[in-house]
Design a protein around this motif. Structure first.
Motif, PDB file in Angstrom:
ATOM      1  N   TRP A 172      36.704  13.489   7.164  1.00  0.00           N
ATOM      2  CA  TRP A 172      37.816  13.761   6.809  1.00  0.00           C
ATOM      3  C   TRP A 172      38.900  12.743   6.913  1.00  0.00           C
ATOM      4  O   TRP A 172      40.019  12.413   6.249  1.00  0.00           O
ATOM      5  N   SER A 173      38.907  12.198   8.195  1.00  0.00           N
ATOM      6  CA  SER A 173      39.730  11.132   8.612  1.00  0.00           C
ATOM      7  C   SER A 173      39.443  10.034   7.823  1.00  0.00           C
ATOM      8  O   SER A 173      40.298   9.124   7.529  1.00  0.00           O
TER       9      SER A 173
ATOM     10  N   TRP B 120      36.401  21.819   0.206  1.00  0.00           N
ATOM     11  CA  TRP B 120      35.404  22.188   1.109  1.00  0.00           C
ATOM     12  C   TRP B 120      34.232  21.212   0.906  1.00  0.00           C
ATOM     13  O   TRP B 120      33.884  20.922  -0.358  1.00  0.00           O
TER      14      TRP B 120
ATOM     15  N   GLU C 262      34.520  16.130  10.821  1.00  0.00           N
ATOM     16  CA  GLU C 262      35.809  15.752  11.195  1.00  0.00           C
ATOM     17  C   GLU C 262      36.234  14.347  10.968  1.00  0.00           C
ATOM     18  O   GLU C 262      37.236  13.751  10.390  1.00  0.00           O
TER      19      GLU C 262
ATOM     20  N   GLU D 259      33.072  22.260   6.408  1.00  0.00           N
ATOM     21  CA  GLU D 259      34.459  22.198   6.834  1.00  0.00           C
ATOM     22  C   GLU D 259      35.461  22.217   5.623  1.00  0.00           C
ATOM     23  O   GLU D 259      34.826  21.745   4.572  1.00  0.00           O
ATOM     24  N   GLU D 260      36.542  22.774   5.844  1.00  0.00           N
ATOM     25  CA  GLU D 260      37.474  22.867   4.841  1.00  0.00           C
ATOM     26  C   GLU D 260      38.454  21.753   5.430  1.00  0.00           C
ATOM     27  O   GLU D 260      38.815  21.619   6.602  1.00  0.00           O
ATOM     28  N   SER D 261      39.205  21.193   4.389  1.00  0.00           N
ATOM     29  CA  SER D 261      40.514  20.343   4.769  1.00  0.00           C
ATOM     30  C   SER D 261      41.487  20.197   3.989  1.00  0.00           C
ATOM     31  O   SER D 261      41.132  20.345   2.848  1.00  0.00           O
ATOM     32  N   ARG D 262      42.766  20.028   4.196  1.00  0.00           N
ATOM     33  CA  ARG D 262      43.675  19.885   3.428  1.00  0.00           C
ATOM     34  C   ARG D 262      44.384  18.416   3.172  1.00  0.00           C
ATOM     35  O   ARG D 262      44.607  17.788   4.317  1.00  0.00           O
ATOM     36  N   PHE D 263      44.772  18.146   2.168  1.00  0.00           N
ATOM     37  CA  PHE D 263      45.265  16.868   1.721  1.00  0.00           C
ATOM     38  C   PHE D 263      46.544  16.923   1.031  1.00  0.00           C
ATOM     39  O   PHE D 263      46.613  17.658   0.087  1.00  0.00           O
TER      40      PHE D 263
ATOM     41  N   TRP E  58      35.285  10.815  -1.353  1.00  0.00           N
ATOM     42  CA  TRP E  58      34.024  11.563  -0.739  1.00  0.00           C
ATOM     43  C   TRP E  58      32.933  11.010  -0.985  1.00  0.00           C
ATOM     44  O   TRP E  58      31.792  10.907  -0.174  1.00  0.00           O
TER      45      TRP E  58
ATOM     46  N   PRO F  77      36.721  21.399  17.257  1.00  0.00           N
ATOM     47  CA  PRO F  77      36.542  20.767  16.087  1.00  0.00           C
ATOM     48  C   PRO F  77      36.191  19.213  16.382  1.00  0.00           C
ATOM     49  O   PRO F  77      35.371  18.609  15.395  1.00  0.00           O
TER      50      PRO F  77
ATOM     51  N   MET G 184      43.563  22.018  -1.015  1.00  0.00           N
ATOM     52  CA  MET G 184      42.395  22.452   0.082  1.00  0.00           C
ATOM     53  C   MET G 184      40.935  21.936  -0.635  1.00  0.00           C
ATOM     54  O   MET G 184      40.756  22.452  -1.635  1.00  0.00           O
TER      55      MET G 184
END
Length: 200
Positions: A168-169, A83, A165, A41-45, A196, A159, A81
């Motif tokens: 990421w949270s 990944w 997910e 997954e990708e995620s934006r911070f 991470w 999702p 972003m």
């Protein structure tokens, strides 16, 4: 009476619910096979981020005092972003994605340098990704076929079914505790990489 934040839920029509039940029924007998799935997954911070749970105690006349106001961006905020992949056995390093990710960049910056070596070390691995456009483009599907990478069928609007997910949270919670807050995207990138490593 007092105000409350609305409960956020996925919008699932009757057809989506039926497809979910069917998807789970087809995989009901899976046990150890779930250990072979790698979730991506990708995620934006963002540099400036809050979760909306901050409360300020004040008198009625103090409403507009600067110390009682929480400033936030109404447009796009500066951020990065990233990944990543998690699996039962291991994880990949994070990949920082600059700009918009299209299918060609997805292949050249993610699949070829990161996913392919990772999958080749796990011959029974099943690749999971959502249905974002770069993921389901024709050239990406041809890449999977060429290298014989098995891809898990994934439902739309799902999702919540992917364990990454939750990762990421957890990263977002760690970043919210960073003091002082990050001032540049490069600083944020260093914090995200460290978080991470800690949570996976």
């Amino acid at each position: 009476m007092s105000t409350r934040h609305p409960l956020l839920r996925l919008y699932l029509t009757g057809n989506y619910r039926r497809l979910r039940h069917q998807w789970f029924d087809e995989r009901r007998t899976w046990a150890t096979k779930w250990n072979d799935i790698v979730f991506i997954e990708e995620s934006r911070f963002c540099l400036q981020h809050h979760d909306g749970r901050i409360r300020v105690w004040r008198n009625r006349v103090q409403r507009l005092l600067n110390c009682c106001v929480m400033h936030h961006h109404t447009g796009p905020a500066f951020g990065i972003m990233v990944w990543g992949v998690i699996g039962f056995h291991c994880r990949t390093p994070l990949v920082r994605i600059a700009g918009t990710l299209n299918s060609q960049r997805y292949i050249s910056e993610v699949l070829e340098p990161v996913v392919l070596p990772y999958i080749q070390c796990l011959p029974s691995a099943i690749f999971q990704q959502d249905n974002a456009r770069p993921h389901v483009a024709r050239n990406v599907q041809e890449f999977f076929f060429t290298y014989q990478i098995e891809v898990l069928l994934w439902l739309a609007f799902s999702p919540d079914l992917s364990p990454i997910e939750n990762v990421w949270s957890m990263l977002a919670q760690r970043l919210a505790q960073v003091t002082p807050p990050t001032a540049t995207p490069d600083q944020l990138w260093q914090y995200v990489k460290a978080a991470w490593t800690a949570v996976t």
